[in-house]
Enzyme design. Structure first.
Site, PDB file in Angstrom:
ATOM      1  N   HIS A 176     -10.385   2.303  -2.601  1.00 35.73           N
ATOM      2  CA  HIS A 176     -10.678   1.914  -1.215  1.00 35.73           C
ATOM      3  C   HIS A 176     -11.517   0.652  -1.233  1.00 35.73           C
ATOM      4  CE1 HIS A 176     -10.787   3.553   3.077  1.00 35.73           C
ATOM      5  NE2 HIS A 176      -9.551   3.519   2.682  1.00 35.73           N
ATOM      6  N   ASP A 186      -4.157   7.355 -13.315  1.00 36.04           N
ATOM      7  CA  ASP A 186      -4.409   5.934 -13.505  1.00 36.04           C
ATOM      8  C   ASP A 186      -4.776   5.279 -12.185  1.00 36.04           C
ATOM      9  OD1 ASP A 186      -1.940   4.503 -12.169  1.00 36.04           O
ATOM     10  OD2 ASP A 186      -1.099   6.190 -13.280  1.00 36.04           O
ATOM     11  N   HIS A 241       0.825  -1.200   0.000  1.00 42.66           N
ATOM     12  CA  HIS A 241       0.000   0.000   0.000  1.00 42.66           C
ATOM     13  C   HIS A 241       0.867   1.261   0.000  1.00 42.66           C
ATOM     14  CE1 HIS A 241      -3.842   2.055   1.015  1.00 42.66           C
ATOM     15  NE2 HIS A 241      -3.050   2.917   1.602  1.00 42.66           N
TER      16      HIS A 241
END
Lengths: 244, 952
Positions: free
Chosen positions: B300, B715, B232
């Site tokens: 998310h 993107d 992440h």
């Protein structure tokens, strides 16, 4: 004559204060946006003002009901200023969350003194709705006195269904000064009784309304531009400024 | 899942219920879906407070603060058995778990104190009265599947005991983790037990580092490394060295996807309007002489699958903070949502998977709640439905911000104070980054309870005011947001060059009892960090807007990240910043490319019922109107909206690009946002998908008025496990397409985000990966908003022109999807990239800038016939499209592909259109409601009932 000053108090979660300030500026007034924390602390150099305008948003997250805590603020530590403004004949406008606050405090409809007799309940659809609507004006308020044509502007709220045990009294004094045109969903977006979109108090100085006239002050904002769009709301703000 | 702090259940609590309640028709519909014998569901607000109150005080609290003075009532909620309100009815109560963000509860505490009633804590839940005779098992299903979410809420039949997080808990101390001497198995076990999510090589490097230091790490140090090195935060896959086994049998080496493709395209284009790309929280591009735009789009997905409202809510919150993190004021929110089909059979869902309708409702509510409350218009997006999103829904949230040119300082200085602004730290955000970097399974909800949060948009609204105020007064030297990884990543990144010293005891907490590493790593939603030379002015701005702020340390200059606890006088973290940020071993990965295009034989695919085909396509879940969704988002606030998501005389015609004049600017310019997404192409040919979604985003932006010579792109990749070489091959192909398309369109990427490991591992251990999905957002500048084409056809008598090829491709098309009986791949090839596409876009933009395009619509899902039908219906005008080219060939009517537009132009401008390559006149706009498209003749009524679901 110098431009009238418009006091725009904001609470945590108020968010259409900028739009409202833009509208008053375009209407020839001088808006002053002040956090309630400043007013409470005696800061902010509020000074003299001729118009009080309560903006839209989600004050305090609309916790415990839309406009409720904003209304308690107004009554709790802003009451003197508020009633002073009413007594001095200053025009007051509350839009969306500001209208909700005026209704929660009983300042609107204002027929019976400072106790709430009306409420703005959850939309009949059960959800927040954002769409353009048409408003038919009637003249019993300084804000709408000279409007002859229908206005068009967006609504954006989840709790805007006007409910009153005493609608007859308001209607009797022509206090419903803005009505959703056409009627029926979605033109009346929240299911308000009598298609009520905005009301005035008995003095005609205080206007409360759910729709957002501050978002239709330029031709280019109109989704019907190029298709004969009409109903710019700037005259409403100009009327308030003239009455100040 | 239990919170690790002790819960306090004491006698000094009061519970009462508030009316009037109301029927919950959504819950009733959902119950019917699960075949539960529910007659009615009514809900009432349930209020729990912790306070020692007299009856009079309780009366004041309830009457003055909690009920509507006109028609409200309240009564104490007494402990009772499951017996309930009336015959044939059952009562159950739900409430937030202690520690979950509860804005309303916090406001009740504040308001009560102002009303002179001293309340220590408050929380607001729901009492449900269920009409119908349900067994205990059925009630449990109702509660688990519909009425509450175990991740953030608790429930009880009958009476729910009030419970609050204790206030007197003792904080656990920092713990040393023995890592030196661990072998490969030992490291793997440690990795597993602490859910670090690290690669084996990374564990070894950490072990060796501490072995050289002659000590073991603390838990805080190990967790900090795991967060900083997570997929992440570190984008390990997009930065990895990849060996690619090409489809032709050759091998090539890729020195990082980000560097070799996305950033490489941006560097090659070297666009003068790009101020910064890929360096900060968001990309920055020029808007006019005075202002820049900040652009960012985020994903998310994992949290939204588990707790749709909170996941989407905090998704918007996170991307808004990214924009604040480059000193910009958020002015627009976008959302692209991918769900499973609404009519998914609930009994076929694996345990741990929410029904797509529940996810959809929660996500849409979560997005609207956040955007509406922070006062930023949600103006662009898309909703896609496909069965491959059922177990792994995708939520892409984007944000555009406005900042005066040159107003984003990025260099902290030694001795600058570290100021945290916004929400206090709780345990609710622990482990967000490592969690979202792993696949999900049936037990994910159990372990993820602390990784899913509820947002607080009201605090974020305050943060916006504070950041803008502090920026304009030039009060800080650097700013960043606390995203996943909390203070660890925010302070860690800012201290990358300088080093910092932080006192953990100075961090504001929601409640006591947090371990030091939890304080350091917990993701708080509404929190920013600033480097400030003089804290007092910043603290004053924060106070003015009602935002909490605290000084927690200083930047040093010694290159070490040092965290101490001044209360226990212990060192929590003492890490070399170089090791923390540059010590991670680079990942090496392998990708296998499939044949670049699956050659598929095209068969005769005409059905002989083009009207039926059109109506079925208009009703397809990914094509049909989303107006009901969009209406729950405020797209008017800030007063700058020029083109809305739905327009036309009745406000139900779908627009293409949405256009806004940024508030506070005076150049007269506008900006427009176009979005491209496709659920079907990716699994067939990710390279083709890349080109098509870039083209779609560009087409939408062009119709929103954009100058195609000044576009900027974002993107978002959402894929499954990149450790599968075939999956990584798809990602490589999509990156290559992004690179090639960006160069072709001269449109640089300025920011992006990848979300990987989007797959659900079911009870049988089989993985269900997401449909490979690339979302492209194009942001363009509009010189003159007055010439932007209107939404929906406008005036009878105007000509209708097609720009681009008449026939599209049916491979991977929606037409192919509604005709599964034709056989897999019956539609043939996917649309190929077109060398002429950039010229077509420029030609259309040039016609628009000349002011002669009255209205227009791009050809996308469902092709020409769908576009024409939406356009005619949206404008409440008829169409007479009778050109010879409009045959019954489905490639013409329903084929999809790049660079195709329908334009409405006055007849006197026909010569101008004839000058443009690839244009042809199809017919004209008419009055009335007959829509003729070659062999198709339908009415507005038929289009409307298919497209909107409303019978006219």
């Amino acid at each position: 004559m110098s431009a009238p000053r418009v006091l725009i108090p904001v609470a945590l979660g108020t968010n259409r204060d900028g739009d409202l300030a833009d509208a008053f500026r375009l209407a020839g007034a001088e808006p002053v946006t002040v956090p309630l924390t400043d007013l409470r602390a005696g800061l902010g150099g509020v000074g003299d003002y001729q118009i009080l305008a309560l903006p839209g948003g989600f004050s305090y997250g609309d916790a415990l009901g839309a406009g409720r805590l904003f209304g308690l603020d107004l009554i709790g530590w802003f009451a003197d200023r508020l009633y002073e403004a009413v007594d001095a004949g200053k025009p007051i406008i509350g839009i969306c969350n500001g209208f909700q606050a005026l209704v929660r405090t009983g300042i609107l409809p204002g027929d019976e003194g400072p106790a709430a007799t009306a409420t703005l309940a959850e939309n009949e659809s059960g959800r927040f709705e954002c769409r353009w609507i048409t408003l038919d004006p009637s003249p019993a308020s300084v804000w709408t006195a000279e409007l002859s044509d229908a206005l068009r502007c967006p609504v954006a709220h989840g709790e805007g269904r006007f409910v009153s045990a005493d609608l007859d009294a308001i209607e009797g004094r022509k206090g419903v000064v803005l009505r959703y045109g056409v009627g029926g969903y979605p033109h009346n977006p929240n299911g308000s009784v009598g298609d009520v979109a905005g009301i005035t108090d008995p003095t005609g100085l205080i206007l409360g309304m759910m729709p957002h006239p501050e978002n239709h002050i330029h031709e280019w904002q109109d989704p019907l531009r190029g298709r004969g769009g009409t109903g710019n709301c700037l005259p409403l703000f100009r009327a308030g400024v003239r009455a100040a | 899942m239990e919170l690790r702090g002790d819960l306090v259940t004491a006698v000094d609590t009061h519970a009462f219920v508030v009316g009037p309640g109301h029927r919950d028709e959504r819950a009733e519909r959902e119950a019917a879906l699960f075949a539960l014998p529910v007659v009615t569901i009514r809900r009432f607000r349930l209020i729990h407070v912790r306070a020692l109150l007299t009856d009079a005080e309780l009366e004041t609290l309830a009457r003055k603060l909690c009920i509507d003075p006109v028609h409200g009532w309240w009564e104490p909620a007494e402990p009772a058995d499951r017996a309930s309100a009336g015959p044939g009815e059952t009562q159950l109560e739900t409430g937030l778990r202690p520690g979950v963000t509860d804005r309303e509860g916090a406001e009740l505490v504040r308001a009560a104190r102002e009303a002179g009633v001293n309340v220590d804590a408050a929380t607001i839940g729901t009492r449900w009265i269920i009409g119908g005779n349900l067994s205990d098992t059925e009630l449990a299903v109702l509660s688990d599947r519909i009425l509450h979410n175990e991740v953030i809420e608790r429930w009880a039949l009958g009476h729910l005991e009030p419970a609050f997080v204790g206030s007197g808990d003792e904080a656990p101390a920092v713990v040393t983790i023995a890592i030196r001497g661990l072998d490969t198995d030992g490291l793997a076990a440690l990795n597993q037990v602490r859910r670090l999510g690290l690669d084996p090589e990374e564990m070894e490097v950490i072990r060796d580092h501490f072995t050289m230091q002659g000590r073991d790490p603390t838990d805080a140090e190990l967790e900090t490394l795991a967060q900083t090195w997570s997929e992440h935060c570190a984008h390990k896959t997009f930065r990895a060295h990849i060996t690619v086994n090409e489809a032709d049998g050759s091998t090539s080496e890729v020195d990082g996807l980000l560097k070799s493709y996305l950033r490489a395209a941006t560097d090659t284009i070297d666009a003068p309007w790009v101020r910064s790309a890929f360096v900060d929280n968001a990309g920055i591009v020029q808007f006019d002489d005075r202002f820049d735009l900040a652009l960012k789009a985020e994903t998310h997905n994992h949290p939204s699958a588990l707790e749709p409202f909170g996941g989407a809510n905090t998704g918007v919150g996170g991307v808004v903070r990214d924009i604040l993190g480059v000193s910009a004021k958020p002015i627009a929110v976008t959302d692209v949502l991918c769900f499973g089909p609404d009519d998914t059979d609930p009994s076929g869902l694996p345990d741990g998977v929410l029904h797509p309708r529940r996810i959809r409702e929660g996500v849409i509510h979560g997005i609207g709640d956040y955007g509406n409350k922070i006062g930023v218009p949600t103006i662009a997006g898309a909703v896609v439905h496909d069965p491959r999103y059922t177990t792994t829904p995708l939520v892409f949230a984007g944000c555009v911000g406005l900042l005066p040119t040159g107003s984003n300082p990025t260099a902290p200085r030694p001795d600058d104070s570290i100021v945290v602004l916004g929400g206090a730290v709780g345990r609710d955000g622990v482990g967000g980054a490592t969690f979202s970097s792993q696949t999900m399974g049936i037990d994910t909800a159990d372990v993820a309870g602390s990784s899913v949060q509820i947002g607080d948009p009201i605090v974020e609204k305050g943060l916006i005011d504070v950041v803008v105020g502090a920026r304009d007064a030039r009060l800080y030297n650097a700013i960043t947001d606390c995203g996943a990884g909390g203070l660890s990543s925010a302070v860690g990144e800012m201290a990358h060059e300088l080093g910092a010293r932080v006192d953990i005891a100075a961090v504001p907490l929601k409640y006591a009892g947090l371990a030091p590493w939890e304080i350091w790593l917990s993701e708080a939603q509404e929190r920013m960090v600033m480097a400030v030379p003089d804290p007092e002015p910043v603290l004053a701005v924060a106070r003015r807007w009602g935002v909490d702020a605290a000084v927690i340390g200083k930047f040093t200059g010694d290159g070490r990240l040092c965290v101490v606890d001044s209360v226990s006088d212990r060192t929590i973290i003492d890490l070399d910043c170089r090791f923390l940020h540059d010590g991670r071993p680079r990942r090496r990965m392998t990708a296998v490319m499939r044949q670049p295009r699956i050659q598929r034989e095209s068969v005769n695919v005409a059905t002989g019922d083009p009207v039926g085909d059109l109506l079925r396509l208009l009703a397809h879940p990914s094509i049909r109107s989303n107006e009901d969704v969009v209406r729950t988002f405020d797209h008017e606030i800030m007063g700058g909206t020029v083109v809305r998501p739905y327009g036309g005389p009745e406000g139900d015609g779908p627009a293409d690009g949405t256009t806004q004049r940024p508030p506070g600017t005076s150049s007269g310019r506008a900006m427009t946002i176009g979005v491209g997404v496709n659920a079907l192409y990716g699994a067939i040919d990710a390279y083709a998908m890349g080109w098509q979604v870039v083209d779609e985003a560009v087409r939408n932006a062009v119709l929103g008025g954009a100058d195609p010579n000044q576009l900027s792109l974002l993107d978002n990749f959402a894929w499954g496990k990149p450790t599968d070489p075939l999956t990584l091959g798809q990602i490589v192909a999509a990156c290559r397409a992004c690179h090639d398309a960006a160069l072709a369109f001269n449109a640089p990427f300025v920011s992006g985000k990848d979300s990987l490991y989007n797959e659900f591992v079911g009870p049988d251990g089989a993985a269900d990966p997401v449909a490979p999905t690339l979302v492209i957002t194009a942001v363009g500048l509009v010189e003159d908003p007055a010439v932007v084409p209107l939404t929906g056809a406008v005036a009878a008598g105007n000509d209708v022109w097609l720009v681009g090829q008449a026939a599209g491709a049916l491979g991977g098309s929606h037409y192919e999807m509604i005709h599964p009986n034709l056989g897999a791949g019956a539609g043939g090839d996917l649309p190929a990239p077109q060398a002429g596409a950039p010229a077509t876009h420029r030609a259309v933009a040039s016609l628009i800038s000349e002011g002669i395009v009255v209205s227009g619509h791009d050809l996308s899902e469902g092709g020409l016939a769908v576009a024409a039908a939406e356009w005619a219906f949206g404008g409440r005008r008829g169409l007479e499209l009778v050109a010879d080219v409009l045959t019954a060939d489905p490639h013409v009517l329903f084929g999809e592909g790049p660079a195709r537009y329908l334009l409405e132009v006055a007849p006197e401008n026909a010569p101008r259109l004839e000058e443009v390559d690839g244009t042809q006149r199809l017919g004209r706009v008419t009055d009335g409601d007959d829509v003729v498209i070659g062999p198709i003749s339908v009415t507005h009524g038929a289009i409307g009932s298919a497209f909107t679901g409303h019978i006219e």
